[in-house]
Write an enzyme that holds these catalytic residues in place. Structure first.
Site, mmCIF file in Angstrom:
data_model
loop_
_atom_site.group_PDB
_atom_site.id
_atom_site.type_symbol
_atom_site.label_atom_id
_atom_site.label_comp_id
_atom_site.label_asym_id
_atom_site.label_seq_id
_atom_site.Cartn_x
_atom_site.Cartn_y
_atom_site.Cartn_z
ATOM 1 N N HIS A 82 0.863 -1.254 -0.032
ATOM 2 C CA HIS A 82 0.185 0.074 0.017
ATOM 3 C C HIS A 82 0.795 1.390 -0.018
ATOM 4 O O HIS A 82 1.926 1.419 0.694
ATOM 5 C CB HIS A 82 -0.937 0.044 1.146
ATOM 6 C CG HIS A 82 -1.866 1.135 1.321
ATOM 7 N ND1 HIS A 82 -2.825 1.534 0.608
ATOM 8 C CD2 HIS A 82 -1.640 2.464 2.058
ATOM 9 C CE1 HIS A 82 -3.244 2.807 0.924
ATOM 10 N NE2 HIS A 82 -2.358 3.237 1.962
ATOM 11 N N LYS A 187 -8.458 -1.372 5.631
ATOM 12 C CA LYS A 187 -8.818 -1.908 4.344
ATOM 13 C C LYS A 187 -7.799 -2.936 3.750
ATOM 14 O O LYS A 187 -7.901 -4.035 3.304
ATOM 15 C CB LYS A 187 -8.795 -0.740 3.305
ATOM 16 C CG LYS A 187 -9.997 0.373 3.362
ATOM 17 C CD LYS A 187 -9.924 1.214 2.202
ATOM 18 C CE LYS A 187 -8.954 2.310 2.474
ATOM 19 N NZ LYS A 187 -9.165 3.404 3.525
#
Length: 433
Positions: A82, A187
């Site tokens: 990420h 997430k």
């Protein structure tokens, strides 16, 4: 249990329990707790803070507020990456197929961009027919056969985070470190990976402008991951100038293709190798980052990484011919070079402004409903520390509107500062946690 009591408890410096946090997040997600009470709780958190344990429980509660992906049918250790985002950040386009080329499963959920450029999915849609709307069966099959799939986030992935972030955005509670960290990590945890590598950007073009803030955020996210039983590493990387040279969706795809063919910009290549080495070690394919880096470099040199990229584009409905001939990708009607006004060294690049110039041209979204022009953007011909003579090109603007092209050229000339003295060398990777 009453929300009023929890607000007062937190306001007075109390520590919320796992049960209280889970009850609160569930109640807010299903609409039983109103916005005004959750706003009061968020403001209390901003003033009082949260413990590591509270932050972990908040993250887990948001992660389990909707779908949690079950990737157990995928063979091997699943490693996700990420980025906190920046200007010209096309890292995933290179990193995912490169890591997959070593036989490491890359099962990635990505989003669309809101801001100066599109997200990974927007960029990939530069390929004709490319789709990220995969069924669970297609997603798992692709990872098990070619080791890579990138899909759009499901509407029900961490729905509590979507609702909370929208509230934070209008109540002045976005910039609290625990809330930022839990938003990102919820997430990631819901996406089902076994291990996570975080690219935390710092500098003018990043969300975290100050390095100490980026370090704090990285430590928070690594701590959350470890408390949640995940193997997490954070890389602090520079965003005081765009990553690579291209800024804009199809332009960034073309630069990613160059990098996969072992001829891209040195800074993009270096960051990909650092992140990829961390992922390779976590996946158990190398004993240390030195061995992992050698494996990744070999894949770039032999063309294996690019071949996996072509297979990936084909598997998700795209035209692999456009990867082989990137001139077939969307291109703007007008290209105009911005010349240097004098001799000197590039001393500074106003990175956030470069992103805003791309947005002006239509390369990003001002609202979720905005349509992106995939062809527009700019390509820097000089980076910080480069020598340039008067009249030589600083950057090339790609536009479909002559009026916007003129505005972009004026703003870009101001965004690049020249000096008679060579500036200090930037360190791309500042720290690994």
């Amino acid at each position: 249990m009453k929300m009023y009591d929890l607000i007062v408890k937190k306001k007075r410096g109390g520590v919320l329990t796992e049960e209280e946090i889970r009850w609160m997040i569930h109640g807010y997600t299903v609409g039983e707790i109103p916005d005004y009470q959750m706003s009061a709780m968020l403001m209390a958190i901003c003033f009082v803070g949260m413990t590591d344990e509270e932050t972990k429980e908040l993250t887990l509660a948001m992660a389990h507020s909707g779908d949690v992906l079950d990737l157990s049918a995928i063979k091997g250790i699943k490693v996700d990456k990420h980025s906190t985002g920046g200007v010209g950040d096309k890292t995933s386009l290179v990193l995912a197929p490169l890591v997959a080329s070593l036989g490491i499963p890359v099962a990635k959920m990505s989003g669309r961009g809101l801001g100066h450029t599109g997200g990974t999915i927007d960029k990939l849609e530069s390929f004709s027919g490319f789709s990220t709307s995969l069924s669970e069966e297609e997603f798992i099959r692709n990872v098990n056969t070619i080791h890579i799939a990138i899909a759009g986030q499901t509407a029900n992935l961490a729905p509590a985070d979507k609702k909370l972030y929208a509230l934070r955005d209008v109540t002045g509670t976005v910039d609290q470190m625990s809330l930022i960290a839990s938003s990102i990590m919820s997430k990631k945890l819901a996406s089902g990976a076994d291990a996570i590598v975080l690219d935390v950007k710092t500098g003018d073009g990043a969300f975290m402008k100050k390095e100490e803030d980026a370090l704090q955020l990285a430590r928070e996210m690594v701590s959350i991951g470890k408390l949640a039983g995940k193997d997490v590493t954070a890389v602090i990387s520079d965003m005081d100038q765009p990553l690579g040279c291209a800024v804009g969706n199809a332009l960034e795809v073309k630069e990613a293709i160059d990098t996969l063919q072992n001829r891209g910009p040195s800074d993009l290549r270096e960051l990909v190798l650092v992140l990829g080495a961390c992922m390779t070690v976590k996946a158990g394919k190398a004993k240390d980052v030195s061995e992992a880096r050698q494996m990744l470099e070999e894949s770039l040199k032999t063309g294996r990484a690019f071949e996996v990229f072509r297979e990936f584009i084909r598997a998700q409905g795209g035209d692999p011919k456009e990867a082989e001939q990137p001139e077939l990708l969307p291109s703007a009607r007008f290209q105009e070079a911005v010349p240097a006004p004098e001799d000197g060294y590039v001393a500074d690049i106003a990175t956030e402004e470069i992103g805003n110039i791309c947005l002006l041209l239509g390369g990003g979204r001002e609202t979720k409903e905005s349509r992106i022009d995939l062809s527009v953007g700019l390509v820097l011909a000089r980076k910080k520390g480069d020598r340039v003579k008067r009249g030589e090109t600083l950057a090339v603007i790609h536009a479909n509107d002559r009026g916007l092209l003129a505005q972009a050229s004026e703003r870009l000339a101001v965004a690049c500062t020249l000096s008679g003295k060579r500036p200090a060398v930037l360190h791309l990777v500042k720290k690994i946690i």
